[in-house]
Design a protein around this motif. Structure first.
Motif, mmCIF file in Angstrom:
data_model
loop_
_atom_site.group_PDB
_atom_site.id
_atom_site.type_symbol
_atom_site.label_atom_id
_atom_site.label_comp_id
_atom_site.label_asym_id
_atom_site.label_seq_id
_atom_site.Cartn_x
_atom_site.Cartn_y
_atom_site.Cartn_z
ATOM 1 N N TYR A 1 0.839 -1.198 0.000
ATOM 2 C CA TYR A 1 0.000 0.000 0.000
ATOM 3 C C TYR A 1 0.874 1.247 0.000
ATOM 4 C CZ TYR A 1 -3.542 -3.376 1.434
ATOM 5 O OH TYR A 1 -4.367 -4.470 1.497
ATOM 6 N N LEU A 2 0.328 2.322 -0.576
ATOM 7 C CA LEU A 2 0.979 3.625 -0.538
ATOM 8 C C LEU A 2 0.732 4.284 0.812
ATOM 9 C CD1 LEU A 2 0.011 4.913 -4.110
ATOM 10 C CD2 LEU A 2 2.239 4.033 -3.379
ATOM 11 N N ASP A 3 1.361 5.425 1.019
ATOM 12 C CA ASP A 3 1.213 6.110 2.309
ATOM 13 C C ASP A 3 -0.223 6.541 2.582
ATOM 14 O OD1 ASP A 3 3.902 5.797 2.743
ATOM 15 O OD2 ASP A 3 4.447 7.777 1.951
ATOM 16 N N ASP A 4 -0.989 6.803 1.516
ATOM 17 C CA ASP A 4 -2.371 7.227 1.701
ATOM 18 C C ASP A 4 -3.334 6.058 1.900
ATOM 19 O OD1 ASP A 4 -2.391 6.126 -0.808
ATOM 20 O OD2 ASP A 4 -2.972 7.967 -1.859
ATOM 21 N N GLY A 5 -2.816 4.825 1.933
ATOM 22 C CA GLY A 5 -3.644 3.658 2.155
ATOM 23 C C GLY A 5 -4.149 2.979 0.901
ATOM 24 N N SER A 6 -3.937 3.587 -0.257
ATOM 25 C CA SER A 6 -4.366 2.972 -1.509
ATOM 26 C C SER A 6 -3.389 1.897 -1.945
ATOM 27 C CB SER A 6 -4.491 4.034 -2.604
ATOM 28 O OG SER A 6 -3.239 4.674 -2.828
ATOM 29 N N ALA A 7 -3.886 0.962 -2.753
ATOM 30 C CA ALA A 7 -3.043 -0.135 -3.219
ATOM 31 C C ALA A 7 -1.946 0.386 -4.152
ATOM 32 C CB ALA A 7 -3.896 -1.175 -3.948
#
Length: 527
Positions: A374-380
């Motif tokens: 996941y990225l830092d923003d929570g998206s895959a």
């Protein structure tokens, strides 16, 4: 844990057996291990091994790089530093750029940052695979040095690209000024930290009592400490391990005794072999799981395989082009280092062969698995499974296709028959003769200083030449033993001074130093 442990032990046993089989068949063991891992992955009921992406670099890379710095000849690296530097940095950058451009245009939705991320992952060739493959064929010392030296540095350059691309994917922007300053710090800081920590550990070995288990245990943690400290300050852990390892390896006679050197060689050889075997096994074991990840994202397997083949072709072509550019630059600026014998056809084909040595392996796998879910923003993380699959395909294809055909090409084309390097057996004989002359002069000096037994010189020389059993040597007692040990130390100094000659084969010198260490250990255990 109890379910994984038997499987893990069985995997290590399989790695050892496959290595023995590969040696018997005279093929590179990574080929058999990767294939075995792929076959085993289809057996139902086997436990799934998940490696923490945050630990994959830290577990495998530091010891593998550290051991490589102790095996390579730094003297030969300095001799070929131009081409090593170009392959380690410029070729890696060109390869990553080529992969980025091709994938951005041909893979729908693939951004330039993702392309550079993939390029940084698959750009560095694997030294273990190349070394395992080329050991069964005749290859010049200069070529092997270039390949080994390149492998030490291209890991750092590719991982720097990987880090910048990973940040660009996460933030969506790339600031050249900040990236330039960060790059300089990673390079300068990594090298500086490695040398500083290397110096500290050299002093620690000197201060501590001469105890082989302690020395060996300390060498096992040294690469991890170098890597962790450099990464902790946002520098290059790879360059720290490489620079620190090279610093320490060139001073091994100063801070390690013969017992530590002899025993440490066996420990490190086994340790690194197991690490490499596990990584190559993981390559085969992880592929089915990556395929399931592709299917979950709706990506057809046929399409993903096509992308993997495409990237592999780009890797091969980019390396071959770079090899010819290096040949052209050498012809223009350094014509004196070109082989003086051999047809122009052979000179033309040698870069093709160097381009064919680009098998991918440990570093590419580690980098691919280190991509966060996941990225830092929570998206895959976008296209993570596809990047992993392409990486696995590139590793498999380069290992199997290039790995199986490289020895055949070398033997078939006879490219290196024109090289007139001195045979190793001849070099060893010359070294022994020079060492015998030096030893005779050393003992004669001892005799002139008042050594009581005039026949001791010939007896010592005969003992050293014939390697007779010391248990039957009445002349080797508590009084003469210090002289014998002093003679061995004098031989080491003679060889170290001789190794400064750029024309002397350092591998032969190290071989003779190892024999001297073995002789000293035999005498220590006798009394």
């Amino acid at each position: 844990m109890q379910n994984i442990l038997p499987f893990f032990l069985a995997m290590i046993a399989a790695i050892v057996l496959l290595k023995m089989l590969a040696d018997k068949l005279k093929i590179a063991y990574p080929l058999l291990i990767v294939t075995a891992g792929l076959v085993l992955s289809f057996i139902p009921g086997l436990p799934v091994i998940h490696v923490d992406p945050n630990l994959i670099f830290f577990i495998f890379l530091p010891p593998l790089l550290f051991e490589a710095t102790w095996a390579i000849s730094f003297k030969e690296m300095k001799k070929w530093w131009r081409i090593i530097g170009s392959f380690a940095f410029l070729v890696v950058l060109f390869t990553a750029f080529s992969v980025a451009v091709v994938t951005t245009y041909l893979i729908p939705g693939f951004t330039l940052a993702l392309g550079f991320l993939l390029g940084g992952i698959v750009s560095p060739p694997d030294a273990v695979s190349t070394g395992a493959i080329t050991k069964f064929v005749k290859i010049p010392k200069s070529t092997s040095t270039i390949l080994e030296g390149e492998s030490l540095l291209n890991d750092a350059s590719s991982l720097i690209i990987f880090r910048f691309a990973l940040a660009a994917v996460g933030t969506g922007q790339f600031i050249w000024q900040d990236a330039t300053l960060e790059f300089l710090w990673m390079v300068i800081g990594g090298v500086g930290i490695g040398i500083l920590i290397g110096w500290f550990f050299v002093q620690a070995h000197k201060w501590l009592p001469a105890d082989a288990p302690s020395d060996i245990a300390l060498t096992l943690i040294e690469p991890y400490f170098m890597y962790w400290l450099a990464e902790h300050v946002d520098s290059s852990g790879v360059l720290a391990v490489v620079s620190g390892g090279l610093y320490m390896s060139n001073r091994r006679l100063l801070f390690l005794n013969s017992t530590s050197r002899v025993r440490g060689y066996s420990v490190w050889e086994s340790f690194v072999f197991i690490l490499n075997g596990i990584v190559f096994f993981l390559i085969g074991l992880e592929l089915p799981e990556i395929v399931e990840g592709l299917r979950s994202k709706g990506i057809e397997l046929k399409t993903a395989i096509g992308y993997g083949v495409l990237v592999t072709v780009v890797l091969i072509i980019a390396r071959i082009i770079s090899s010819y550019v290096a040949l052209l630059a050498t012809y223009i600026f350094r014509r004196s280092v070109l082989p003086h014998r051999g047809s122009s056809r052979r000179r033309f084909l040698i870069p093709l062969l160097l381009g064919w040595t680009g098998m991918r392996g440990v570093v590419s796998l580690a980098a691919a698995l280190a991509i966060p879910v996941y990225l830092d923003d929570g998206s895959a993380f976008p296209f993570r499974n596809l990047i992993l699959f392409i990486t696995f395909i590139a590793i498999l294809l380069t290992l199997l296709i290039q790995g199986l055909t490289l020895p055949y090409f070398i033997k078939r084309t006879k490219l290196f028959d024109a090289f007139t390097e001195e045979p190793e057996a001849v070099a060893r004989q010359k070294l022994r003769e020079g060492l015998m002359t030096h030893t005779r002069q050393f003992l004669q000096g001892k005799l002139n200083d008042g050594l009581p037994n005039s026949g001791l010189i010939e007896k010592l020389l005969r003992h050293w030449e014939e390697k007779t059993k010391a248990s039957g040597d009445e002349w080797l007692n508590e009084k003469t033993k210090p002289i014998f040990f002093e003679m061995l130390e004098s031989q080491r100094k003679y060889l170290s001074d001789l190794n400064r000659d750029p024309e002397i084969n350092e591998e032969v010198v190290r071989w003779q130093l190892y024999l001297i260490d073995l002789e000293e250990e035999r005498l220590k255990n006798q009394f």
